[in-house]
Design a protein around this motif. Structure first.
Motif, PDB file in Angstrom:
ATOM      1  N   SER A 117       0.832  -1.205   0.000  1.00  0.00           N
ATOM      2  CA  SER A 117       0.000   0.000   0.000  1.00  0.00           C
ATOM      3  C   SER A 117       0.866   1.254   0.000  1.00  0.00           C
ATOM      4  O   SER A 117       0.604   2.217  -0.728  1.00  0.00           O
ATOM      5  CB  SER A 117      -0.926   0.018   1.219  1.00  0.00           C
ATOM      6  OG  SER A 117      -1.871  -1.026   1.157  1.00  0.00           O
ATOM      7  N   ALA A 120       2.523   1.489  -3.478  1.00  0.00           N
ATOM      8  CA  ALA A 120       1.553   1.836  -4.522  1.00  0.00           C
ATOM      9  C   ALA A 120       1.160   3.303  -4.423  1.00  0.00           C
ATOM     10  O   ALA A 120       1.011   3.998  -5.441  1.00  0.00           O
ATOM     11  CB  ALA A 120       0.320   0.940  -4.419  1.00  0.00           C
ATOM     12  N   ALA A 138      -3.384  -1.554 -12.444  1.00  0.00           N
ATOM     13  CA  ALA A 138      -2.773  -2.549 -11.554  1.00  0.00           C
ATOM     14  C   ALA A 138      -3.458  -3.886 -11.809  1.00  0.00           C
ATOM     15  O   ALA A 138      -4.692  -3.939 -11.924  1.00  0.00           O
ATOM     16  CB  ALA A 138      -2.924  -2.146 -10.095  1.00  0.00           C
ATOM     17  N   THR A 140      -3.704  -7.930 -10.430  1.00  0.00           N
ATOM     18  CA  THR A 140      -3.370  -8.893  -9.386  1.00  0.00           C
ATOM     19  C   THR A 140      -3.882 -10.269  -9.790  1.00  0.00           C
ATOM     20  O   THR A 140      -4.683 -10.393 -10.722  1.00  0.00           O
ATOM     21  CB  THR A 140      -3.997  -8.507  -8.034  1.00  0.00           C
ATOM     22  OG1 THR A 140      -5.422  -8.613  -8.127  1.00  0.00           O
ATOM     23  CG2 THR A 140      -3.632  -7.096  -7.650  1.00  0.00           C
ATOM     24  N   SER A 147      -3.196  -8.088  -2.041  1.00  0.00           N
ATOM     25  CA  SER A 147      -2.967  -6.986  -2.979  1.00  0.00           C
ATOM     26  C   SER A 147      -4.280  -6.375  -3.443  1.00  0.00           C
ATOM     27  O   SER A 147      -4.380  -5.155  -3.610  1.00  0.00           O
ATOM     28  CB  SER A 147      -2.173  -7.480  -4.194  1.00  0.00           C
ATOM     29  OG  SER A 147      -0.839  -7.747  -3.828  1.00  0.00           O
ATOM     30  N   ARG A 148      -5.284  -7.215  -3.628  1.00  0.00           N
ATOM     31  CA  ARG A 148      -6.575  -6.687  -4.069  1.00  0.00           C
ATOM     32  C   ARG A 148      -7.180  -5.779  -3.006  1.00  0.00           C
ATOM     33  O   ARG A 148      -7.703  -4.696  -3.303  1.00  0.00           O
ATOM     34  CB  ARG A 148      -7.514  -7.852  -4.420  1.00  0.00           C
ATOM     35  CG  ARG A 148      -7.126  -8.519  -5.740  1.00  0.00           C
ATOM     36  CD  ARG A 148      -7.608  -9.941  -5.846  1.00  0.00           C
ATOM     37  NE  ARG A 148      -9.042 -10.061  -5.739  1.00  0.00           N
ATOM     38  CZ  ARG A 148      -9.675 -11.225  -5.605  1.00  0.00           C
ATOM     39  NH1 ARG A 148      -8.978 -12.349  -5.553  1.00  0.00           N
ATOM     40  NH2 ARG A 148     -10.981 -11.268  -5.534  1.00  0.00           N
ATOM     41  N   SER A 150      -5.537  -4.105  -0.804  1.00  0.00           N
ATOM     42  CA  SER A 150      -4.699  -2.918  -0.758  1.00  0.00           C
ATOM     43  C   SER A 150      -5.105  -1.923  -1.841  1.00  0.00           C
ATOM     44  O   SER A 150      -5.240  -0.724  -1.587  1.00  0.00           O
ATOM     45  CB  SER A 150      -3.229  -3.315  -0.932  1.00  0.00           C
ATOM     46  OG  SER A 150      -2.409  -2.177  -1.006  1.00  0.00           O
ATOM     47  N   LEU A 151      -5.331  -2.423  -3.056  1.00  0.00           N
ATOM     48  CA  LEU A 151      -5.729  -1.552  -4.164  1.00  0.00           C
ATOM     49  C   LEU A 151      -7.094  -0.926  -3.914  1.00  0.00           C
ATOM     50  O   LEU A 151      -7.314   0.261  -4.196  1.00  0.00           O
ATOM     51  CB  LEU A 151      -5.742  -2.344  -5.475  1.00  0.00           C
ATOM     52  CG  LEU A 151      -4.370  -2.821  -5.976  1.00  0.00           C
ATOM     53  CD1 LEU A 151      -4.540  -3.774  -7.143  1.00  0.00           C
ATOM     54  CD2 LEU A 151      -3.502  -1.635  -6.376  1.00  0.00           C
ATOM     55  N   GLU A 152      -8.006  -1.720  -3.388  1.00  0.00           N
ATOM     56  CA  GLU A 152      -9.347  -1.205  -3.104  1.00  0.00           C
ATOM     57  C   GLU A 152      -9.298  -0.146  -2.006  1.00  0.00           C
ATOM     58  O   GLU A 152     -10.000   0.859  -2.064  1.00  0.00           O
ATOM     59  CB  GLU A 152     -10.273  -2.364  -2.731  1.00  0.00           C
ATOM     60  CG  GLU A 152     -10.613  -3.249  -3.930  1.00  0.00           C
ATOM     61  CD  GLU A 152     -11.156  -4.612  -3.546  1.00  0.00           C
ATOM     62  OE1 GLU A 152     -11.376  -4.856  -2.335  1.00  0.00           O
ATOM     63  OE2 GLU A 152     -11.359  -5.443  -4.456  1.00  0.00           O
ATOM     64  N   PHE A 156      -8.628   2.337  -6.004  1.00  0.00           N
ATOM     65  CA  PHE A 156      -8.638   1.858  -7.386  1.00  0.00           C
ATOM     66  C   PHE A 156     -10.028   1.354  -7.766  1.00  0.00           C
ATOM     67  O   PHE A 156     -10.744   0.791  -6.926  1.00  0.00           O
ATOM     68  CB  PHE A 156      -7.631   0.724  -7.573  1.00  0.00           C
ATOM     69  CG  PHE A 156      -6.224   1.177  -7.867  1.00  0.00           C
ATOM     70  CD1 PHE A 156      -5.752   1.225  -9.165  1.00  0.00           C
ATOM     71  CD2 PHE A 156      -5.373   1.556  -6.840  1.00  0.00           C
ATOM     72  CE1 PHE A 156      -4.459   1.624  -9.444  1.00  0.00           C
ATOM     73  CE2 PHE A 156      -4.073   1.958  -7.097  1.00  0.00           C
ATOM     74  CZ  PHE A 156      -3.618   1.997  -8.406  1.00  0.00           C
ATOM     75  N   TYR A 158     -12.312  -1.290  -9.687  1.00  0.00           N
ATOM     76  CA  TYR A 158     -12.220  -2.674 -10.157  1.00  0.00           C
ATOM     77  C   TYR A 158     -12.869  -2.800 -11.530  1.00  0.00           C
ATOM     78  O   TYR A 158     -14.026  -2.430 -11.725  1.00  0.00           O
ATOM     79  CB  TYR A 158     -12.908  -3.607  -9.164  1.00  0.00           C
ATOM     80  CG  TYR A 158     -12.865  -5.065  -9.550  1.00  0.00           C
ATOM     81  CD1 TYR A 158     -11.649  -5.720  -9.683  1.00  0.00           C
ATOM     82  CD2 TYR A 158     -14.030  -5.790  -9.772  1.00  0.00           C
ATOM     83  CE1 TYR A 158     -11.584  -7.060 -10.027  1.00  0.00           C
ATOM     84  CE2 TYR A 158     -13.991  -7.126 -10.111  1.00  0.00           C
ATOM     85  CZ  TYR A 158     -12.764  -7.763 -10.237  1.00  0.00           C
ATOM     86  OH  TYR A 158     -12.706  -9.092 -10.585  1.00  0.00           O
ATOM     87  N   TYR A 179      -7.473  -3.495 -12.171  1.00  0.00           N
ATOM     88  CA  TYR A 179      -7.907  -2.269 -11.502  1.00  0.00           C
ATOM     89  C   TYR A 179      -7.320  -1.074 -12.242  1.00  0.00           C
ATOM     90  O   TYR A 179      -6.283  -1.188 -12.900  1.00  0.00           O
ATOM     91  CB  TYR A 179      -7.397  -2.245 -10.052  1.00  0.00           C
ATOM     92  CG  TYR A 179      -7.995  -3.287  -9.148  1.00  0.00           C
ATOM     93  CD1 TYR A 179      -9.034  -2.967  -8.271  1.00  0.00           C
ATOM     94  CD2 TYR A 179      -7.528  -4.593  -9.152  1.00  0.00           C
ATOM     95  CE1 TYR A 179      -9.582  -3.920  -7.430  1.00  0.00           C
ATOM     96  CE2 TYR A 179      -8.070  -5.561  -8.315  1.00  0.00           C
ATOM     97  CZ  TYR A 179      -9.093  -5.211  -7.457  1.00  0.00           C
ATOM     98  OH  TYR A 179      -9.641  -6.163  -6.629  1.00  0.00           O
TER      99      TYR A 179
END
Length: 198
Positions: A117, A120, A138, A140, A147-148, A150-152, A156, A158, A179
């Protein structure tokens, strides 16, 4: 802060890490994680068997692209022990690119510290504020729930699921999640939430 050897690759500081261009002196530390099957599982490469493998990789993946003027991956140096514990960056874009895909690889000894995180977020700032990218992507893999999340958490959007061929064979098809974030969204929402203090 700009790097004198590769001016397109600035030096970036996060709370716990320093991001700088990779050098051949990183070979021992990078071998420590690129020699592990679980690290290269979803990369288009085999695990490294010798330090010589890692040095060749540094020359081709990092240094060759830097010399072309591309913006590639940074070595991730952990401040606490000055050890290179991974690499992060955009997958070799140019200074005129409008879109970049983030790539992150971390030594398993440092998994679970939420470094992905932190790294990123540094790439979002670098990509949108310094490189003027319009969109950051990104990707994953199915079993990488961490990681998913973290992106959310970073905001980010989806886009959905797709299959990716890693090693040019039907058997190597893997399920991926895609993402993206736009520069407009970043400046409207995230830039206020994650103020730079550097």
């Amino acid at each position: 802060m700009k790097n004198s050897t590769y001016p397109q690759m600035k030096i970036i500081k996060t709370n716990r890490c320093i991001l700088r261009p990779a050098t051949l002196e990183d070979a021992n530390d990078m071998f420590e994680y690129y020699s592990q099957s679980k690290v290269v599982k979803y990369l288009p490469m085999q695990k490294h068997n010798t330090i010589a493998d890692t040095k060749r990789f540094i020359k081709t993946f990092f240094l060759s692209n830097y010399k072309k003027g591309n913006i590639g991956h940074f070595a991730v140096v952990f401040k606490e022990n000055s050890k290179t514990i991974g690499n992060v960056g955009f997958n070799n874009i140019t200074s005129t690119s409008k879109e970049g895909e983030i790539g992150i690889c971390i030594n398993p000894k440092y998994w679970g510290l939420d470094l992905s995180s932190e790294l990123a977020l540094a790439m979002l700032r670098y990509g949108f504020e310094d490189l003027n990218l319009q969109k950051i992507i990104a990707i994953t893999f199915e079993d990488n729930n961490y990681s998913r999340k973290s992106l959310e958490k970073l905001g980010f959007n989806y886009l959905g699921v797709f299959k990716k061929n890693l090693h040019s064979s039907i058997s190597s098809l893997v399920t991926c999640h895609k993402y993206e974030m736009s520069q407009e969204y970043y400046f409207k929402r995230l830039n206020k939430k994650y103020k730079r203090n550097d």
